[in-house]
Design a protein around this motif. Structure first.
Motif, PDB file in Angstrom:
ATOM      1  N   GLY A 256       0.778  -1.233   0.000  1.00  0.00           N
ATOM      2  CA  GLY A 256       0.000   0.000   0.000  1.00  0.00           C
ATOM      3  C   GLY A 256       0.810   1.284   0.000  1.00  0.00           C
ATOM      4  N   LYS A 257       2.110   1.192  -0.290  1.00  0.00           N
ATOM      5  CA  LYS A 257       2.919   2.414  -0.297  1.00  0.00           C
ATOM      6  C   LYS A 257       2.491   3.354  -1.428  1.00  0.00           C
ATOM      7  N   CYS A 258       1.945   2.795  -2.522  1.00  0.00           N
ATOM      8  CA  CYS A 258       1.491   3.640  -3.632  1.00  0.00           C
ATOM      9  C   CYS A 258       0.163   4.335  -3.318  1.00  0.00           C
ATOM     10  N   GLN A 259      -0.467   3.957  -2.202  1.00  0.00           N
ATOM     11  CA  GLN A 259      -1.745   4.583  -1.825  1.00  0.00           C
ATOM     12  C   GLN A 259      -1.593   5.554  -0.667  1.00  0.00           C
ATOM     13  N   THR A 260      -0.423   5.583  -0.052  1.00  0.00           N
ATOM     14  CA  THR A 260      -0.202   6.447   1.114  1.00  0.00           C
ATOM     15  C   THR A 260       0.960   7.403   0.836  1.00  0.00           C
ATOM     16  N   GLY A 261       0.849   8.610   1.405  1.00  0.00           N
ATOM     17  CA  GLY A 261       1.893   9.602   1.163  1.00  0.00           C
ATOM     18  C   GLY A 261       1.878  10.097  -0.274  1.00  0.00           C
ATOM     19  N   VAL A 262       0.702  10.022  -0.917  1.00  0.00           N
ATOM     20  CA  VAL A 262       0.549  10.492  -2.305  1.00  0.00           C
ATOM     21  C   VAL A 262      -0.650  11.452  -2.365  1.00  0.00           C
ATOM     22  N   PRO A 263      -0.699  12.316  -3.383  1.00  0.00           N
ATOM     23  CA  PRO A 263      -1.781  13.321  -3.447  1.00  0.00           C
ATOM     24  C   PRO A 263      -3.187  12.730  -3.542  1.00  0.00           C
ATOM     25  N   CYS A 264      -3.312  11.497  -4.049  1.00  0.00           N
ATOM     26  CA  CYS A 264      -4.643  10.900  -4.197  1.00  0.00           C
ATOM     27  C   CYS A 264      -5.000  10.000  -3.012  1.00  0.00           C
ATOM     28  N   GLU A 265      -4.189  10.066  -1.959  1.00  0.00           N
ATOM     29  CA  GLU A 265      -4.399   9.188  -0.788  1.00  0.00           C
ATOM     30  C   GLU A 265      -5.818   9.321  -0.206  1.00  0.00           C
ATOM     31  N   ARG A 266      -6.267  10.561   0.047  1.00  0.00           N
ATOM     32  CA  ARG A 266      -7.559  10.769   0.715  1.00  0.00           C
ATOM     33  C   ARG A 266      -8.494  11.701  -0.040  1.00  0.00           C
ATOM     34  N   ARG A 267      -8.181  11.969  -1.285  1.00  0.00           N
ATOM     35  CA  ARG A 267      -9.011  12.910  -2.054  1.00  0.00           C
ATOM     36  C   ARG A 267      -8.713  12.781  -3.542  1.00  0.00           C
TER      37      ARG A 267
END
Ligand code: SF4
Ligand code: SF4
Length: 273
Positions: A256-267
């Protein structure tokens, strides 16, 4: 039952079900006992007759083995897709060092997936109690995923939660092949098919990558080098890395590193195209 009632039932379930919180007997470390796994879900609805389902049978998308809603449930009327965003605690914990998968994320991936199945069973049972038929393909005995099909396609299933989420108006694909929703990408997806009539959700996009800015942040976050701007995500490399985490973090696995700490993580990230 209408859409608002489905949402309310679901929010109650997410807030009260013990399975949405780490059990003290399963916690990797005692401090994680009671940690919430998912925030409240986001729903999307589509007509089972939506022609986009037919497009998934194209070999260039999924293939002939993709089963239409009507093939899963005779008389199907509506497909319901839900995105379950991970809680802030799960997401925040995995933003750091890309070589180390956080304990919170491992719980989200394993106990979280168990909760997805539990939630599917719960929602199906409520719809059936209301006098309709309902099933989740992912829980059906006909569901399968091949690690590699005869054409060399990896992880090819006869039902795809991400493609279905796209059709149900939940969001578009990102470069890392997750779905970017109004609540971001970090989470899990589930669905069900029912003969209950429910108004389809408007798809506010026309392109399958519309919500992705192609910023490349997920490329830098991937510890395995599985994502590139030129080729997107190479499933084989990601899969091999997940096998490695299964050894390292036994009995759990995840990344899940590609889903966290990225601009699309929570929005939905700001569009640059
Ligand atoms: S991090 Fe950037 S490139 Fe990767 S999926 Fe998200 S928006 Fe797209
Ligand atoms: S899950 Fe991990 S290995 Fe797979 S693409 Fe995302 S960051 Fe890379």
């Amino acid at each position: 039952m209408n859409k608002e009632e489905i949402e309310k039932l679901s929010y109650d379930f997410f807030n009260k079900s013990h399975s949405n919180f780490v059990d003290e007997n399963e916690a990797i470390v005692p401090e994680l006992s009671g940690m919430r796994l998912f925030d409240n879900p986001l729903f999307g609805f589509a007509s089972s007759k939506d022609e986009e389902f037919w497009n998934l049978k194209n070999q260039s998308v999924i293939g002939e083995h993709f089963m239409l809603p009507e093939e899963w449930l005779t008389g199907a009327v509506t497909v319901v897709s839900f995105f379950m965003p991970f809680s802030e605690e799960v997401i925040k914990s995995n933003r750091g060092n890309k070589e180390v998968i956080s304990n919170q994320w491992l719980h989200g991936r394993i106990e979280g997936q168990r909760f997805v199945a539990e939630f599917c069973r719960y929602l199906n049972s409520k719809i059936i109690e209301d006098g309709f038929r309902s099933l989740s393909p992912s829980l059906d005995k006909r569901f399968y995923t091949t690690k590699e099909d005869d054409k060399g396609h990896l992880f090819s299933s006869n039902w795809s939660e991400r493609h279905v989420a796209f059709i149900c108006g939940l969001g578009t694909f990102g470069l890392s092949k997750g779905i970017i929703t109004e609540k971001g990408m970090a989470g899990r997806i589930g669905s069900l098919i029912t003969d209950m009539p429910l108004e389809p959700t408007e798809r506010k996009y026309s392109d399958i990558y519309q919500y992705c800015t192609m910023c490349g942040a997920c490329v830098k976050r991937c510890p395995a080098g599985a994502i590139s701007l030129e080729k997107g995500k190479i499933h084989r490399i990601c899969s091999d890395f997940l096998d490695y985490t299964a050894e390292k973090y036994k009995p759990r696995y995840g990344c899940g590193k590609c889903q966290t700490g990225v601009p699309c993580e929570r929005r939905i990230p700001l569009q640059r195209r």
